[in-house]
Structure formats: structure tokens, C-alpha cells
Design an enzyme around this catalytic site. Structure first.
Site, PDB file in Angstrom:
ATOM      1  N   LYS A 106     -16.606  55.956  50.284  1.00 17.49           N
ATOM      2  CA  LYS A 106     -16.328  57.405  50.354  1.00 17.49           C
ATOM      3  C   LYS A 106     -16.238  58.030  48.973  1.00 17.49           C
ATOM      4  CE  LYS A 106     -12.650  56.674  52.826  1.00 17.49           C
ATOM      5  NZ  LYS A 106     -12.794  55.267  53.256  1.00 17.49           N
ATOM      6  N   ARG A 124      -8.014  41.898  47.102  1.00 13.00           N
ATOM      7  CA  ARG A 124      -8.237  40.853  48.115  1.00 13.00           C
ATOM      8  C   ARG A 124      -9.728  40.779  48.465  1.00 13.00           C
ATOM      9  NH1 ARG A 124      -4.178  42.631  52.847  1.00 13.00           N
ATOM     10  NH2 ARG A 124      -4.668  44.686  52.027  1.00 13.00           N
ATOM     11  N   PRO A 125     -10.261  39.551  48.733  1.00 13.89           N
ATOM     12  CA  PRO A 125     -11.643  39.491  49.217  1.00 13.89           C
ATOM     13  C   PRO A 125     -11.705  40.169  50.578  1.00 13.89           C
ATOM     14  CG  PRO A 125     -10.669  37.276  49.074  1.00 13.89           C
ATOM     15  CD  PRO A 125      -9.631  38.237  48.604  1.00 13.89           C
ATOM     16  N   ARG A 126     -12.712  41.019  50.785  1.00 10.91           N
ATOM     17  CA  ARG A 126     -12.822  41.693  52.080  1.00 10.91           C
ATOM     18  C   ARG A 126     -13.527  40.790  53.074  1.00 10.91           C
ATOM     19  NH1 ARG A 126     -14.859  46.918  48.920  1.00 10.91           N
ATOM     20  NH2 ARG A 126     -12.829  47.719  48.306  1.00 10.91           N
ATOM     21  N   ASN A 183      -2.512  53.724  48.901  1.00  6.63           N
ATOM     22  CA  ASN A 183      -3.145  52.581  49.580  1.00  6.63           C
ATOM     23  C   ASN A 183      -4.665  52.727  49.533  1.00  6.63           C
ATOM     24  OD1 ASN A 183      -2.928  54.823  51.239  1.00  6.63           O
ATOM     25  ND2 ASN A 183      -2.576  53.684  53.112  1.00  6.63           N
ATOM     26  N   ALA A 184      -5.141  53.942  49.305  1.00 12.69           N
ATOM     27  CA  ALA A 184      -6.583  54.173  49.237  1.00 12.69           C
ATOM     28  C   ALA A 184      -7.090  53.811  47.850  1.00 12.69           C
ATOM     29  CB  ALA A 184      -6.880  55.638  49.513  1.00 12.69           C
ATOM     30  N   GLY A 185      -8.343  53.482  47.775  1.00 13.02           N
ATOM     31  CA  GLY A 185      -8.918  53.190  46.466  1.00 13.02           C
ATOM     32  C   GLY A 185     -10.347  53.670  46.441  1.00 13.02           C
ATOM     33  N   HIS A 186     -10.605  54.691  45.663  1.00 17.58           N
ATOM     34  CA  HIS A 186     -11.962  55.203  45.537  1.00 17.58           C
ATOM     35  C   HIS A 186     -12.543  54.761  44.203  1.00 17.58           C
ATOM     36  CE1 HIS A 186     -11.350  58.812  48.446  1.00 17.58           C
ATOM     37  NE2 HIS A 186     -11.433  57.660  49.048  1.00 17.58           N
ATOM     38  N   GLN A 193      -9.084  55.706  53.895  1.00 21.60           N
ATOM     39  CA  GLN A 193      -9.170  54.701  54.967  1.00 21.60           C
ATOM     40  C   GLN A 193     -10.358  54.989  55.909  1.00 21.60           C
ATOM     41  OE1 GLN A 193      -5.623  56.120  54.670  1.00 21.60           O
ATOM     42  NE2 GLN A 193      -5.499  54.708  52.988  1.00 21.60           N
ATOM     43  N   ASP A 196     -13.041  51.569  52.950  1.00 22.22           N
ATOM     44  CA  ASP A 196     -13.874  50.975  51.894  1.00 22.22           C
ATOM     45  C   ASP A 196     -15.363  51.148  52.163  1.00 22.22           C
ATOM     46  OD1 ASP A 196     -11.482  49.966  50.744  1.00 22.22           O
ATOM     47  OD2 ASP A 196     -11.555  48.281  52.131  1.00 22.22           O
ATOM     48  N   LYS A 211     -17.957  57.510  46.257  1.00 21.55           N
ATOM     49  CA  LYS A 211     -19.251  57.944  45.707  1.00 21.55           C
ATOM     50  C   LYS A 211     -19.719  59.229  46.395  1.00 21.55           C
ATOM     51  CE  LYS A 211     -24.077  57.016  45.308  1.00 21.55           C
ATOM     52  NZ  LYS A 211     -25.193  56.137  45.063  1.00 21.55           N
ATOM     53  N   SER A 227     -27.332  55.616  50.186  1.00 23.81           N
ATOM     54  CA  SER A 227     -26.979  55.186  48.843  1.00 23.81           C
ATOM     55  C   SER A 227     -27.705  53.883  48.535  1.00 23.81           C
ATOM     56  CB  SER A 227     -25.467  55.005  48.758  1.00 23.81           C
ATOM     57  OG  SER A 227     -25.139  54.491  47.495  1.00 23.81           O
TER      58      SER A 227
HETATM   59  P1  IMP Z   1      -1.075  50.145  54.725  1.00 19.99           P
HETATM   60  O1  IMP Z   1      -1.886  51.385  54.780  1.00 19.99           O
HETATM   61  O2  IMP Z   1      -0.771  49.686  53.328  1.00 19.99           O
HETATM   62  O3  IMP Z   1       0.155  50.230  55.585  1.00 19.99           O
HETATM   63  O4  IMP Z   1      -1.949  48.955  55.360  1.00 19.99           O
HETATM   64  C1  IMP Z   1      -2.277  48.896  56.729  1.00 19.99           C
HETATM   65  C2  IMP Z   1      -3.687  48.353  56.929  1.00 19.99           C
HETATM   66  O5  IMP Z   1      -4.620  49.317  56.474  1.00 19.99           O
HETATM   67  C3  IMP Z   1      -3.988  47.074  56.150  1.00 19.99           C
HETATM   68  O6  IMP Z   1      -4.880  46.273  56.909  1.00 19.99           O
HETATM   69  C4  IMP Z   1      -4.671  47.580  54.902  1.00 19.99           C
HETATM   70  O7  IMP Z   1      -5.489  46.596  54.308  1.00 19.99           O
HETATM   71  C5  IMP Z   1      -5.470  48.724  55.494  1.00 19.99           C
HETATM   72  N1  IMP Z   1      -5.805  49.778  54.520  1.00 19.99           N
HETATM   73  C6  IMP Z   1      -5.012  50.740  54.048  1.00 19.99           C
HETATM   74  N2  IMP Z   1      -5.669  51.540  53.194  1.00 19.99           N
HETATM   75  C7  IMP Z   1      -6.924  51.073  53.138  1.00 19.99           C
HETATM   76  C8  IMP Z   1      -8.095  51.497  52.440  1.00 19.99           C
HETATM   77  O8  IMP Z   1      -8.129  52.496  51.701  1.00 19.99           O
HETATM   78  N3  IMP Z   1      -9.202  50.755  52.659  1.00 19.99           N
HETATM   79  C9  IMP Z   1      -9.217  49.671  53.483  1.00 19.99           C
HETATM   80  N4  IMP Z   1      -8.155  49.248  54.145  1.00 19.99           N
HETATM   81  C10 IMP Z   1      -7.017  49.931  53.980  1.00 19.99           C
END
Ligand code: IMP
Length: 427
Positions: free
Chosen positions: A15, A300-302, A37-40, A221, A12, A17, A410
């Protein structure tokens, strides 16, 4: 030129941008590990786009977007993401999906949730997208690959064999078993829709290298979530380092020319695990609100804390970071108590690295240097020299303690709200 973008913290870092920005120079944009699991988050002309599986080159019809062999792909969610983009007018794109990438199946998502529950207080805090169980099956050699999914006969065979094992596991954990026909009928349709994108992406990338194309490998990640080098077990199930790119994309290591580490001006993490510079107070809440620090995927709140250069230096060591891109720098404007962590104290000794065990990492106390705050709005600044002196000192402190040049800064979410100090992605 081949450029790798890696997260230098816990993910987070912004990346999206940078990859979008640098991607304007790219011929090919590649994702090589992780999954949805990633979010851009990408802002284009005041419109917000949140990508999870799809590379950020998708907005430019001239760019080839590759989902490489090291990824785990949820076909249903990928198709949904494409449909959403198409509904918003992004119709003209080039997408290539590796036939060797693994498929996230419904049982992976069920197992992700079940294992988290079983772990109780020791849960990882995963995104519950089935990432870990999918990679576990890959390693256990009972995974289903995209090449199987798009071939009806192979899919039937491999699914029927795999489901025997996975249903036993589901039953053992008290979960409902899955019907072969239900899963087959649903997933075979996804396979039909994805088939046109599927190919040997290693071949494609090596052809592009021959042509001397500009290739951008966008990391997902961050280094501290690396399965090998991160704060294990509070990590993801792949390696988001520059070192993992060649194996996850099917290219030789010698073809990586430059690595950019993306570094937020402060630190955040989601999920559980040690976080030495965490601010569990009003200042942390203020930074969270100013920086909109809520998960793109899970909302989720970071967790928020001061910038930790031990973490950034560790990322530099494991990925060979050549440049830093400092993100969300404008969020620090007006923050009165500014500090940067430059080392840890562990059992009375100063250390400059990340201990391997959670026990030791939890005992680490940050060593801070204090910096002067600045109040002036910096969103409209495009030249480094025009930044307030205190802001320049913050950046120069990062350079001094990491020995890496901050080449990109940035100062706002928009593409153009960026200060470029060096052209790192040459055509
Ligand atoms: P998983 O990748 O869903 O198995 O999660 C494992 C850990 O990596 C957890 O703490 C997630 O919150 C974290 N995580 C996975 N992908 C990201 C991401 O893109 N950004 C931030 N944390 C991530």
C-alpha cells in the site's frame, strides 16, 4: 475526489508504494485507523523510507497529512519517526493529529505482551505495539485521548484516574506497576512537542471536501485482519475497510468516491491463523526471498502462498473495491509452478466465501487453476501491451474471477516501475 486505498489480503500488500504514487495527486493524505503496527515502505530515488504512523504524503510539503480520530497513536514513536525523517532532510511538512485519537500508553505495550503469553498456543502473533489494549480501553471508556495528552491539567487528571485501574490489571498479571510521576513526567513532554499538530481533523477534512480537494485515505493492514470481518481472533483491533473510513475520519459515507484494493500478486500473512494457499515448501521460500517478505515493523519472515481470489472477492464485498492495484508482480517472473486459487472445498462442497469460524476455515482446501509461467524481465515495461502474454493471462484471470479491473500493476519497487491502465485519481 476522495479515494480510499484498502489492503485486500492480510496486510503488507504494498500500500505504501501506491499511496505514495497516488499521493502525488493528493492535497490531503489521511490515516484513519491502526497505529504503528502498520509499516509502509516507500522507495524514493533509491532511498528506502519505512513509515509506521506518519502518512505517505509527508514527503511533499504541499500535502496536508492527517492522523484521524480512529487511530491509536504512540507519542514517543511518532516523535521518533518525525525526528528520523527530519534527520534525512524531510523537514518541510504539514501534519495534523486528531484531538480525538487515542494515546498508546506504556501499560498498553506491557499488556499486549502479557496477554499474548497467557494465550500460549492460541496467541495472535501481534506486533506487541499495544494496539489491542489501547483500542480495548477506548471501548471500555478508560482511554486517554490526544486532546487530553496535550492539556497538562486534563492529562494529570485522566492519567491519575486511569493508572489506578491499569495498575490493578498490571499487578493481577504479575507485571510491575507504573509510577504516576514517571509516566506523567515523560508523557507530558511528548504532549508539549505534539501540541502544534493537534486539531479537530474532522473539521479540517470537511473543509477540504467543501473546497473539492483531492483526499487520499491510506489504509493500514488488510481486509482479512479486520476486527469485524477478518479471520477472528487472528485480526487486528480496528477495521481496515473502506466502510470504516467515514467513522474513523469524521466524514459522511457519501463522500467516498472510489476504492482501490491493493493486492499482492501472491499472498502473505504474518502472525498466526488459517492460510489455505500457504506454501510451506521451497517455492514459498523462493517467493519470500525474491519478494523480501520480512515484516517492516517486526522483521518476522512472512508466511507466503499462492494468490487467493476468494480472499480478494471477500475484500471486494466488504469494501466495495472499484479497482485493483496488483503489486510485486515482477516477483512472479521465473516462478515455474504458477497457480491461482478461485474457490475452496469445504466438506466436499465448493464455496466462494470465508467461513466465520476458524474451525471451518482451517478445513478449507483451495481449488486452483494453473497458469503458464513467464521468464522475461518485466521491470522496464510501462505499457500493458508490452507484457509477456503469460503475464497478461495472469492479470486477465484475476479480472475474470473478481470482475474488478486491474488498473495499476507494479513491476518493481521504484515509483516509476509501474504500469498505469486507468487514471483513477483525477484532479
Ligand atoms: P496487532 O495489530 O499488533 O494487534 O496484531 C494483530 C495481527 O495483525 C497480527 O497477526 C499482526 O501480525 C497483524 N498485523 C497488524 N498490523 C499489520 C500490518 O500492517 N501488516 C500485516 N499484518 C499486520
Amino acid at each position: 475526489m476522495r479515494l480510499v486505498v484498502v489492503g485486500s489480503q492480510w496486510g503488507d500488500e504494498g500500500k505504501g508504494k501506491v499511496t505514495d504514487f497516488l499521493g502525488q495527486r493528493a492535497d490531503v493524505v489521511v490515516r484513519s485507523q491502526g497505529g504503528n503496527n502498520a509499516g509502509h515502505t516507500i522507495m524514493i530515488e533509491n532511498e528506502k523510507f519505512a513509515l509506521q504512523t506518519i502518512p505517505s504524503g509527508i514527503f511533499n510539503p504541499h500535502i496536508k497529512n492527517v492522523l484521524a480520530n480512529g487511530m491509536v497513536i504512540n507519542p514517543k514513536e511518532t516523535l521518533k519517526e518525525l525526528a528520523n525523517l527530519e534527520a534525512r532532510g524531510i523537514k518541510d511538512y504539514q501534519l495534523f493529529i486528531s484531538n480525538r485519537a487515542h494515546v498508546i500508553m506504556p501499560y498498553h505495550i506491557m499488556l499486549d505482551g502479557a496477554y499474548e503469553e497467557l494465550k500460549g498456543n492460541h496467541k495472535i502473533g501481534t506486533t506487541k505495539k499495544g494496539i489491542g489494549p489501547c483500542y480495548a480501553d477506548k471501548v471500555n471508556r478508560i482511554g486517554i485521548r490526544i486532546g487530553d495528552l496535550v492539556d497538562e491539567e486534563s492529562f494529570k487528571e485522566v492519567l491519575s484516574e486511569t493508572l489506578i485501574i491499569k495498575n490493578k490489571e498490571l499487578k493481577m498479571l504479575g507485571l510491575e506497576e507504573l509510577s504516576f510521576l514517571d509516566v506523567y513526567n515523560e508523557y507530558v513532554e511528548y504532549g508539549k512537542k505534539l501540541k502544534k499538530y493537534v486539531c479537530d481533523t474532522s473539521l479540517l477534512l470537511n473543509e477540504e471536501i467543501e473546497k473539492d480537494s483531492n483526499i487520499l485515505f491510506e489504509g493500514a493492514q488488510g481486509s482479512m485482519l479486520c476486527l469485524e470481518h477478518g479471520s477472528y481472533p487472528y485480526v487486528t483491533s480496528s477495521s481496515p475497510t473502506a466502510a470504516s473510513v467515514p467513522v474513523n475520519a469524521g466524514i459522511a459515507p457519501k463522500y467516498i468516491d472510489h476504492c482501490v484494493g491493493i493486492c499482492k500478486a501472491y499472498t502473505t500473512r504474518v502472525g498466526e491463523g488459517p492460510f489455505p494457499t500457504e506454501l510451506q515448501n521451497k517455492l514459498g521460500d523462493l517467493i519470500r526471498e525474491k519478494g523480501h517478505e520480512y515484516g517492516t515493523v517486526t522483521k518476522r519472515p512472512r508466511r507466503v502462498g499462492y494468490l487467493d481470489l476468494v480472499v480478494v472477492n471477500y475484500a471486494k464485498r466488504i469494501s466495495g473495491i472499484d479497482s485493483l492495484a496488483l503489486m510485486l508482480f515482477d516477483v512472479l517472473t521465473g516462478i515455474d509452478e504458477l497457480k491461482i486459487c478461485i474457490g475452496y472445498k469445504l466438506n466436499g462442497k465448493e464455496i466462494n466465501t470465508i467461513p466465520a469460524t476458524l474451525k471451518e476455515y482451517a478445513l478449507c482446501k483451495p481449488i486452483y487453476i494453473e497458469l503458464k509461467p513467464w521468464k522475461e524481465n518485466i521491470n522496464n515495461i510501462r505499457n500493458y501491451d508490452d507484457l509477456p502474454q503469460e503475464a497478461k493471462t495472469y492479470i486477465e484471470t484475476i479480472e475474470k474471477y473478481t470482475n474488478i479491473k486491474v488498473d495499476i500493476i507494479s513491476v518493481g519497487p521504484e515509483r516509476n516501475e509501474t504500469i498505469i491502465r486507468r487514471d483513477i485519481f483525477k484532479k
